[in-house]
Design a protein around this motif. Sequence first.
Motif, PDB file in Angstrom:
ATOM      1  N   TYR A 438      41.220  61.441  33.603  1.00 30.57           N
ATOM      2  CA  TYR A 438      42.156  62.132  32.712  1.00 30.57           C
ATOM      3  C   TYR A 438      42.239  63.589  33.153  1.00 30.57           C
ATOM      4  O   TYR A 438      41.253  64.318  33.134  1.00 30.57           O
ATOM      5  CB  TYR A 438      41.694  61.982  31.262  1.00 30.57           C
ATOM      6  CG  TYR A 438      41.647  60.525  30.856  1.00 30.57           C
ATOM      7  CD1 TYR A 438      42.767  59.908  30.302  1.00 30.57           C
ATOM      8  CD2 TYR A 438      40.525  59.748  31.112  1.00 30.57           C
ATOM      9  CE1 TYR A 438      42.746  58.556  29.978  1.00 30.57           C
ATOM     10  CE2 TYR A 438      40.496  58.392  30.791  1.00 30.57           C
ATOM     11  CZ  TYR A 438      41.606  57.801  30.226  1.00 30.57           C
ATOM     12  OH  TYR A 438      41.597  56.457  29.917  1.00 30.57           O
ATOM     13  N   ILE A 439      43.449  63.989  33.576  1.00 30.04           N
ATOM     14  CA  ILE A 439      43.629  65.256  34.282  1.00 30.04           C
ATOM     15  C   ILE A 439      44.430  66.244  33.439  1.00 30.04           C
ATOM     16  O   ILE A 439      45.532  65.919  32.974  1.00 30.04           O
ATOM     17  CB  ILE A 439      44.390  65.038  35.606  1.00 30.04           C
ATOM     18  CG1 ILE A 439      43.878  63.816  36.365  1.00 30.04           C
ATOM     19  CG2 ILE A 439      44.305  66.282  36.472  1.00 30.04           C
ATOM     20  CD1 ILE A 439      44.757  63.437  37.546  1.00 30.04           C
ATOM     21  N   PRO A 440      43.913  67.468  33.264  1.00 31.37           N
ATOM     22  CA  PRO A 440      44.722  68.542  32.676  1.00 31.37           C
ATOM     23  C   PRO A 440      45.570  69.181  33.777  1.00 31.37           C
ATOM     24  O   PRO A 440      45.035  69.686  34.766  1.00 31.37           O
ATOM     25  CB  PRO A 440      43.674  69.511  32.139  1.00 31.37           C
ATOM     26  CG  PRO A 440      42.470  69.296  33.010  1.00 31.37           C
ATOM     27  CD  PRO A 440      42.538  67.889  33.551  1.00 31.37           C
ATOM     28  N   VAL A 441      46.873  69.162  33.629  1.00 30.53           N
ATOM     29  CA  VAL A 441      47.772  69.508  34.734  1.00 30.53           C
ATOM     30  C   VAL A 441      48.562  70.779  34.444  1.00 30.53           C
ATOM     31  O   VAL A 441      49.060  70.984  33.329  1.00 30.53           O
ATOM     32  CB  VAL A 441      48.748  68.339  35.022  1.00 30.53           C
ATOM     33  CG1 VAL A 441      49.781  68.732  36.079  1.00 30.53           C
ATOM     34  CG2 VAL A 441      47.971  67.109  35.490  1.00 30.53           C
ATOM     35  N   PRO A 470      58.603  76.805  36.000  1.00 31.79           N
ATOM     36  CA  PRO A 470      58.532  75.340  35.931  1.00 31.79           C
ATOM     37  C   PRO A 470      59.324  74.694  37.066  1.00 31.79           C
ATOM     38  O   PRO A 470      60.226  75.320  37.642  1.00 31.79           O
ATOM     39  CB  PRO A 470      59.164  75.008  34.571  1.00 31.79           C
ATOM     40  CG  PRO A 470      59.213  76.293  33.825  1.00 31.79           C
ATOM     41  CD  PRO A 470      59.314  77.379  34.852  1.00 31.79           C
ATOM     42  N   PRO A 471      59.011  73.445  37.414  1.00 29.77           N
ATOM     43  CA  PRO A 471      59.832  72.723  38.391  1.00 29.77           C
ATOM     44  C   PRO A 471      61.287  72.661  37.932  1.00 29.77           C
ATOM     45  O   PRO A 471      61.582  72.672  36.727  1.00 29.77           O
ATOM     46  CB  PRO A 471      59.203  71.329  38.427  1.00 29.77           C
ATOM     47  CG  PRO A 471      57.807  71.536  37.977  1.00 29.77           C
ATOM     48  CD  PRO A 471      57.865  72.631  36.963  1.00 29.77           C
ATOM     49  N   GLU A 472      62.172  72.572  38.902  1.00 28.02           N
ATOM     50  CA  GLU A 472      63.603  72.577  38.609  1.00 28.02           C
ATOM     51  C   GLU A 472      63.968  71.475  37.619  1.00 28.02           C
ATOM     52  O   GLU A 472      63.551  70.323  37.752  1.00 28.02           O
ATOM     53  CB  GLU A 472      64.396  72.386  39.906  1.00 28.02           C
ATOM     54  CG  GLU A 472      65.899  72.516  39.738  1.00 28.02           C
ATOM     55  CD  GLU A 472      66.644  72.423  41.051  1.00 28.02           C
ATOM     56  OE1 GLU A 472      67.887  72.401  41.032  1.00 28.02           O
ATOM     57  OE2 GLU A 472      65.973  72.362  42.110  1.00 28.02           O
ATOM     58  N   GLY A 478      53.192  71.724  31.685  1.00 29.44           N
ATOM     59  CA  GLY A 478      51.914  71.037  31.624  1.00 29.44           C
ATOM     60  C   GLY A 478      52.040  69.551  31.365  1.00 29.44           C
ATOM     61  O   GLY A 478      53.061  69.071  30.841  1.00 29.44           O
ATOM     62  N   HIS A 479      51.019  68.804  31.750  1.00 29.60           N
ATOM     63  CA  HIS A 479      50.869  67.386  31.425  1.00 29.60           C
ATOM     64  C   HIS A 479      49.394  67.116  31.114  1.00 29.60           C
ATOM     65  O   HIS A 479      48.513  67.861  31.525  1.00 29.60           O
ATOM     66  CB  HIS A 479      51.185  66.444  32.608  1.00 29.60           C
ATOM     67  CG  HIS A 479      52.456  66.668  33.325  1.00 29.60           C
ATOM     68  ND1 HIS A 479      53.680  66.713  32.714  1.00 29.60           N
ATOM     69  CD2 HIS A 479      52.693  66.822  34.663  1.00 29.60           C
ATOM     70  CE1 HIS A 479      54.610  66.893  33.635  1.00 29.60           C
ATOM     71  NE2 HIS A 479      54.037  66.953  34.831  1.00 29.60           N
ATOM     72  N   VAL A 480      49.143  66.008  30.447  1.00 23.13           N
ATOM     73  CA  VAL A 480      47.862  65.309  30.573  1.00 23.13           C
ATOM     74  C   VAL A 480      48.193  63.990  31.253  1.00 23.13           C
ATOM     75  O   VAL A 480      49.136  63.294  30.857  1.00 23.13           O
ATOM     76  CB  VAL A 480      47.149  65.105  29.223  1.00 23.13           C
ATOM     77  CG1 VAL A 480      46.541  66.402  28.744  1.00 23.13           C
ATOM     78  CG2 VAL A 480      48.066  64.518  28.177  1.00 23.13           C
ATOM     79  N   HIS A 494      51.673  62.581  29.719  1.00 26.23           N
ATOM     80  CA  HIS A 494      52.343  63.147  28.556  1.00 26.23           C
ATOM     81  C   HIS A 494      52.542  64.639  28.793  1.00 26.23           C
ATOM     82  O   HIS A 494      51.620  65.348  29.209  1.00 26.23           O
ATOM     83  CB  HIS A 494      51.520  62.922  27.281  1.00 26.23           C
ATOM     84  CG  HIS A 494      51.485  61.495  26.837  1.00 26.23           C
ATOM     85  ND1 HIS A 494      52.496  60.927  26.083  1.00 26.23           N
ATOM     86  CD2 HIS A 494      50.591  60.518  27.067  1.00 26.23           C
ATOM     87  CE1 HIS A 494      52.194  59.656  25.853  1.00 26.23           C
ATOM     88  NE2 HIS A 494      51.051  59.383  26.444  1.00 26.23           N
ATOM     89  N   ASP A 495      53.754  65.109  28.538  1.00 25.78           N
ATOM     90  CA  ASP A 495      54.088  66.511  28.771  1.00 25.78           C
ATOM     91  C   ASP A 495      53.516  67.404  27.680  1.00 25.78           C
ATOM     92  O   ASP A 495      53.395  67.011  26.514  1.00 25.78           O
ATOM     93  CB  ASP A 495      55.600  66.700  28.817  1.00 25.78           C
ATOM     94  CG  ASP A 495      56.252  65.975  29.983  1.00 25.78           C
ATOM     95  OD1 ASP A 495      55.535  65.693  30.967  1.00 25.78           O
ATOM     96  OD2 ASP A 495      57.461  65.681  29.891  1.00 25.78           O
ATOM     97  N   GLU A 496      53.178  68.629  28.082  1.00 24.39           N
ATOM     98  CA  GLU A 496      52.785  69.692  27.162  1.00 24.39           C
ATOM     99  C   GLU A 496      53.662  70.911  27.449  1.00 24.39           C
ATOM    100  O   GLU A 496      54.052  71.140  28.594  1.00 24.39           O
ATOM    101  CB  GLU A 496      51.314  70.059  27.347  1.00 24.39           C
ATOM    102  CG  GLU A 496      50.329  69.026  26.834  1.00 24.39           C
ATOM    103  CD  GLU A 496      50.228  69.030  25.307  1.00 24.39           C
ATOM    104  OE1 GLU A 496      50.767  69.960  24.675  1.00 24.39           O
ATOM    105  OE2 GLU A 496      49.604  68.107  24.757  1.00 24.39           O
ATOM    106  N   PRO A 497      53.983  71.722  26.432  1.00 19.68           N
ATOM    107  CA  PRO A 497      54.858  72.884  26.660  1.00 19.68           C
ATOM    108  C   PRO A 497      54.317  73.857  27.699  1.00 19.68           C
ATOM    109  O   PRO A 497      55.065  74.398  28.502  1.00 19.68           O
ATOM    110  CB  PRO A 497      54.924  73.542  25.273  1.00 19.68           C
ATOM    111  CG  PRO A 497      54.577  72.471  24.307  1.00 19.68           C
ATOM    112  CD  PRO A 497      53.619  71.576  25.016  1.00 19.68           C
ATOM    113  N   PHE A 498      52.993  74.074  27.652  1.00 18.76           N
ATOM    114  CA  PHE A 498      52.353  74.986  28.591  1.00 18.76           C
ATOM    115  C   PHE A 498      51.293  74.232  29.400  1.00 18.76           C
ATOM    116  O   PHE A 498      50.843  73.157  29.011  1.00 18.76           O
ATOM    117  CB  PHE A 498      51.698  76.159  27.847  1.00 18.76           C
ATOM    118  CG  PHE A 498      52.677  77.043  27.133  1.00 18.76           C
ATOM    119  CD1 PHE A 498      53.360  78.039  27.809  1.00 18.76           C
ATOM    120  CD2 PHE A 498      52.926  76.869  25.779  1.00 18.76           C
ATOM    121  CE1 PHE A 498      54.265  78.861  27.150  1.00 18.76           C
ATOM    122  CE2 PHE A 498      53.823  77.679  25.109  1.00 18.76           C
ATOM    123  CZ  PHE A 498      54.502  78.675  25.792  1.00 18.76           C
ATOM    124  N   SER A 499      50.875  74.824  30.522  1.00 18.28           N
ATOM    125  CA  SER A 499      49.808  74.239  31.334  1.00 18.28           C
ATOM    126  C   SER A 499      48.599  73.904  30.473  1.00 18.28           C
ATOM    127  O   SER A 499      48.257  74.649  29.545  1.00 18.28           O
ATOM    128  CB  SER A 499      49.385  75.218  32.429  1.00 18.28           C
ATOM    129  OG  SER A 499      50.464  75.496  33.294  1.00 18.28           O
TER     130      SER A 499
END
Length: 606
Positions: A438-441, A470-472, A478-480, A494-499
């Motif tokens: 499980y990766i904090p991205v 952010p990417p284009e 951010g994701h987990v 799953h996306d997160e608003p920030f890293s």
Amino acid sequence: MQNHAYAYAWLACAAVATPAIANDELTKLAETPANWAMQTGDYANTRYSKLDQINTENVKDLRVVWQFSTGVLRGHEGSPLVVDNIMYVHGPFPNPVYALDLDNDQRILWSYEPKQDPSVIPVMCCDTVNRGVAYGEGMIILHQADTTVVALDAKTGKEMWKVVNGDPKKGETGTSAPVVIKDKVIVGISGAEFGVRGHITAYNLKDGKQVWRAYTIGPDNEILMDPEKTMSLGKPVGKDSSLKTWTGDQWKIGGGTTWGWYSWDPDLNLFYYGTANPSTWNPVQRAGPDGKPIDQKWTMSIIARNPDTGMAAWAYQMTPFDEWDYDGVNEMILVDDMEIGGNKHNVLVHFDRNGFGYTLDRATGEILVAKPYDKDLNWSTGVVMDKSSPEYGRPQVVPEKSTFLSGQDVNTKNICPAALGFKDQEPAAYSPLTGLFYIPVNNVCMDYEPFKVSYTPGQPYVGATLSMFPPEGQDHTGHVTAWDAAKGEIVWKHDEPFSVWSGILTTAGGIFCHGTLEGYFKCRDQKDGKELFKHRLPSGSIGNVFTYEHKGKQYVGLYSGVGGWAGIGLAAGLDKPTDGLGAVGNYAGLKEFTALGGTLTVYSLP
């Protein structure tokens, strides 16, 4: 095959010659789920707890049971330790330590605040963070910002010994958590952005006497590599493996610092860690005498060493001739009996700043898997896996994303990931329940413009201007992510608003938990990542989630206190978009959600 056999034979002999584990106490403490006796949870860095009282069915009922302020308003990384009903809380500069009595309403048993020269603050790259204390043989080990390593009596806080690990006047600082392995305290060094020559050092746990020091770069006798016995991708590294990949004396200010995490395999008697970027960030200034790229070993590498002697068993360089600041310091997670290609391996799994998730055989350093753990990676077309190729193990660079080929004073656009990587030092976790990681991205890209810089001791030696975004086409950074390390595949995200700059915890209750930069504590289902619990923290979190048991009840907690590289704008009051080595612009929106803090929050069930 002959080289692999030789490596196995050498390791086997080293293991046989190794004395019995001197620090049995710490091993037993780490194996007792009621404790959180190491920053990483265990020597394998899995960050998995066997506690299951809090689970997928009842985690929604978590409530705050107590909080504690460290009194410091900067970024809070790492986590407390819990050893036999005492919790040890640390903070960023000036690095206070508190011992709290869990049997008596968290009464402060003792506190310690070292006297440090505040001139160390300007030479701390990316905030004044500290990633935590270590425990061993009745002592708490603190690695201070000014590089002093101090051992404190765990019961009283009395200083037992002190040793200086570096020189802040040259840009050397202390941000990483020490690790205690057997009868040694192993400590790294920070400061590659100041031209520091990286090293890792072992001190006697009993009295602080230095046992050995291994530099990242330099002569063989100083990097503690045997030209014939130290292996890299199945071959001996050869004489002067580092020196011959640098021009002249550049290696003396060449970076390769060691500010991440450390894991240990007691059966092989090898510990594993990563090294950081070469100095300067301007690759043009680091080119070979013929003006072409040169590897600059052993920066950006995974290194396996014997903790008793410091000698390296193997090394693998992930990003030769780094052009993007893709430090290799992220944690190495050790998992046994992973089936890959029909064979079982005891592996090391590493999510590098360069965006590749690596699975290696941890006895030999053989690459088993190397795949992007985020689809937005665009600086490379992949890592060469053909063992017969002279390019084996090397990432293939996309010319348009090369800051070297673009040239000095040219802005190379839209490189993904950004310098802070798709993941920085915030640790991932593994769960044996699912076999997943499980990766904090950090879902962040950058523009990168190198410029000429001169070296002056104690002054920044960066030589690049960065802008991050952010990417284009995406509005989140951010994701987990759940990762299958045997296949090299993203299972879900799953996306997160920030890293996500918070270290993840997994438990036998089927959950995984993390903090968020804008200030939430979240727990999710390991199977699909579904959010099961969410609670607002006093500040954004860059701390690592931990858990423990007290009087038969499970607790889970983390620090809040926004900062670190991602939160440096708030922590240091910066507002120019290119400040903070390019991070400030990307995270400007954080100030709409959170302010500074410094609080430990602990949860349990009713």
